[in-house]
Enzyme design. Structure first.
Site, PDB file in Angstrom:
ATOM      1  N   LYS A 217      47.571  52.783  51.639  1.00 12.42           N
ATOM      2  CA  LYS A 217      48.863  53.292  52.109  1.00 12.42           C
ATOM      3  C   LYS A 217      48.738  54.597  52.874  1.00 12.42           C
ATOM      4  O   LYS A 217      47.721  55.280  52.829  1.00 12.42           O
ATOM      5  CB  LYS A 217      49.836  53.388  50.940  1.00 12.42           C
ATOM      6  CG  LYS A 217      50.324  51.968  50.583  1.00 12.42           C
ATOM      7  CD  LYS A 217      51.442  51.914  49.612  1.00 12.42           C
ATOM      8  CE  LYS A 217      51.888  50.447  49.508  1.00 12.42           C
ATOM      9  NZ  LYS A 217      52.644  50.182  48.303  1.00 12.42           N
ATOM     10  N   ARG A 258      47.358  47.033  42.308  1.00 11.37           N
ATOM     11  CA  ARG A 258      47.487  45.996  43.336  1.00 11.37           C
ATOM     12  C   ARG A 258      46.701  46.460  44.557  1.00 11.37           C
ATOM     13  O   ARG A 258      47.032  47.483  45.149  1.00 11.37           O
ATOM     14  CB  ARG A 258      48.973  45.818  43.675  1.00 11.37           C
ATOM     15  CG  ARG A 258      49.268  44.820  44.799  1.00 11.37           C
ATOM     16  CD  ARG A 258      50.777  44.817  45.094  1.00 11.37           C
ATOM     17  NE  ARG A 258      51.114  43.876  46.143  1.00 11.37           N
ATOM     18  CZ  ARG A 258      50.958  44.106  47.443  1.00 11.37           C
ATOM     19  NH1 ARG A 258      50.453  45.246  47.868  1.00 11.37           N
ATOM     20  NH2 ARG A 258      51.308  43.183  48.333  1.00 11.37           N
TER      21      ARG A 258
HETATM   22  N1  PMM Z   1      53.594  47.288  48.465  1.00 14.34           N
HETATM   23  C1  PMM Z   1      53.531  46.381  49.440  1.00 14.34           C
HETATM   24  C2  PMM Z   1      53.826  45.035  49.187  1.00 14.34           C
HETATM   25  N2  PMM Z   1      54.152  44.623  47.939  1.00 14.34           N
HETATM   26  N3  PMM Z   1      54.506  45.135  45.663  1.00 14.34           N
HETATM   27  C3  PMM Z   1      54.569  46.032  44.688  1.00 14.34           C
HETATM   28  N4  PMM Z   1      54.885  45.654  43.432  1.00 14.34           N
HETATM   29  N5  PMM Z   1      54.333  47.353  44.901  1.00 14.34           N
HETATM   30  C4  PMM Z   1      54.021  47.826  46.135  1.00 14.34           C
HETATM   31  O1  PMM Z   1      53.855  49.065  46.280  1.00 14.34           O
HETATM   32  C5  PMM Z   1      53.938  46.897  47.208  1.00 14.34           C
HETATM   33  C6  PMM Z   1      54.197  45.528  46.928  1.00 14.34           C
HETATM   34  C7  PMM Z   1      53.143  46.884  50.809  1.00 14.34           C
HETATM   35  O2  PMM Z   1      52.598  46.000  51.637  1.00 14.34           O
HETATM   36  P1  PMM Z   1      51.030  45.559  51.703  1.00 14.34           P
HETATM   37  O3  PMM Z   1      50.889  44.340  50.887  1.00 14.34           O
HETATM   38  O4  PMM Z   1      50.837  45.280  53.136  1.00 14.34           O
HETATM   39  O5  PMM Z   1      50.222  46.679  51.157  1.00 14.34           O
END
Ligand code: PMM
Length: 293
Positions: A217, A258
């Site tokens: 990020k 994640r």
């Molecule tokens: N960030 C993204 C996508 N899904 N789900 C959760 N639970 N928490 C997050 O911070 C989050 C998410 C951002 O997009 P990316 O998959 O491209 O990193």
């Protein structure tokens, strides 16, 4: 976490974005076959579960149609679940969540925490699967305008508490709820860093398993930039920094991290677990997740 395998350490959730425009992996996993293979590779690298999403949530992103999201996500969920992978679906749409659960997903990860679609909480309650409630202040198209806080940790805890209450009032079992501070969502780098610094407080006050999603990020780009006005390294060069957050999150007792690049974070959570075991044998060493005195 009821309904999922028990891991004796912080779990690693690998990310499969079935999108042409995700900010961090640039749509490399866009067709079904490639996406399923990528998910299996992530498991081979140490992912405990795989999060499949079909809609980009990068800052400024416009929404995709429901049909397109279903078309992207369902075959990948089906393919991975069919291979025995623990699959979560990353969606804000109740229709996509319902169909993905039918296709084998065992967790619903909603970045809006149930706020984007009033049908989401009833669908998850009916499906009786775990639900990730993330801190969210509105759609990505203009979320940066909402990155205004006087006390980011207190406000995120308060707003997450409201979302958790709505989910429980809507019939989702409390033991099925995971919370997530939503790093990068309506947040500037200093907000994200404050939230990472406060993970043990989030865990204590929200009293739910915590998911931490720092992977690649912007705030990591800011930390890694040589100077405040220097260009940050591109997303793909933020994996070592991501693994550093994984180690910190595991040390603070996070339920899962994640991540896009799994191997380093899988190592990080294992090291954190080994250190925790060593700490348990030492008198006077703080247990995992407890704030330093
Ligand atoms: N960030 C993204 C996508 N899904 N789900 C959760 N639970 N928490 C997050 O911070 C989050 C998410 C951002 O997009 P990316 O998959 O491209 O990193």
């Amino acid at each position: 976490m009821a309904g999922l395998p028990e891991w004796d350490r912080c779990a690693v959730m690998g990310v499969v974005n079935v999108t042409p425009d995700s900010f961090s992996d640039g749509g490399r996993w866009f067709d079904t076959e490639t996406a399923v293979k990528h998910g299996l590779d992530l498991v081979a690298q140490g992912a405990d579960l795989v999060d499949v999403g079909g809609e980009s949530t990068r800052p400024g992103a416009a929404r995709v149609s429901e049909e397109e999201e279903l078309r992207r996500v369902l075959p990948v969920v089906r393919g991975l679940a069919g291979e025995g992978v623990v699959v979560s679906v990353d969606t804000m749409r109740s229709s996509v969540a319902a169909r993905a659960v039918e296709a084998g997903a065992v967790l619903v990860n909603d970045v809006s925490g149930g706020l984007a679609d009033p049908g989401m909480v009833p669908v998850v309650a009916e499906a009786r699967v775990p639900f990730v409630v993330m801190h969210w202040r509105g759609q990505s198209i203009d979320m940066n305008n909402r990155a205004v806080y006087t006390d980011v940790v207190g406000e995120v805890i308060g707003e997450l508490t409201d979302s958790v209450r709505r989910a429980v009032d809507g019939g989702i079992a409390p033991e099925h709820i995971v919370v997530d501070p939503g790093l990068g969502f309506a947040k500037r780098a200093e907000h994200d860093l404050a939230l990472v610094a406060a993970l043990s407080r989030l865990r204590a006050e929200l009293a739910r398993p915590l998911l931490v999603a720092a992977s690649r990020k912007r705030f990591l780009g800011r930390v890694l930039a040589d100077a405040a006005d220097a260009a940050p390294p591109p997303a793909r060069e933020r994996d070592a920094a991501t693994a550093a957050v994984s180690a910190l999150a595991a040390r603070e007792g996070a339920w899962a991290v994640r991540v896009h690049e799994v191997r380093a974070s899988a190592d990080a959570v294992r090291v954190a677990r080994a250190v925790e075991s060593a700490a348990e044998a030492l008198p006077g060493i703080r247990p995992v997740g407890e704030a330093p005195r």
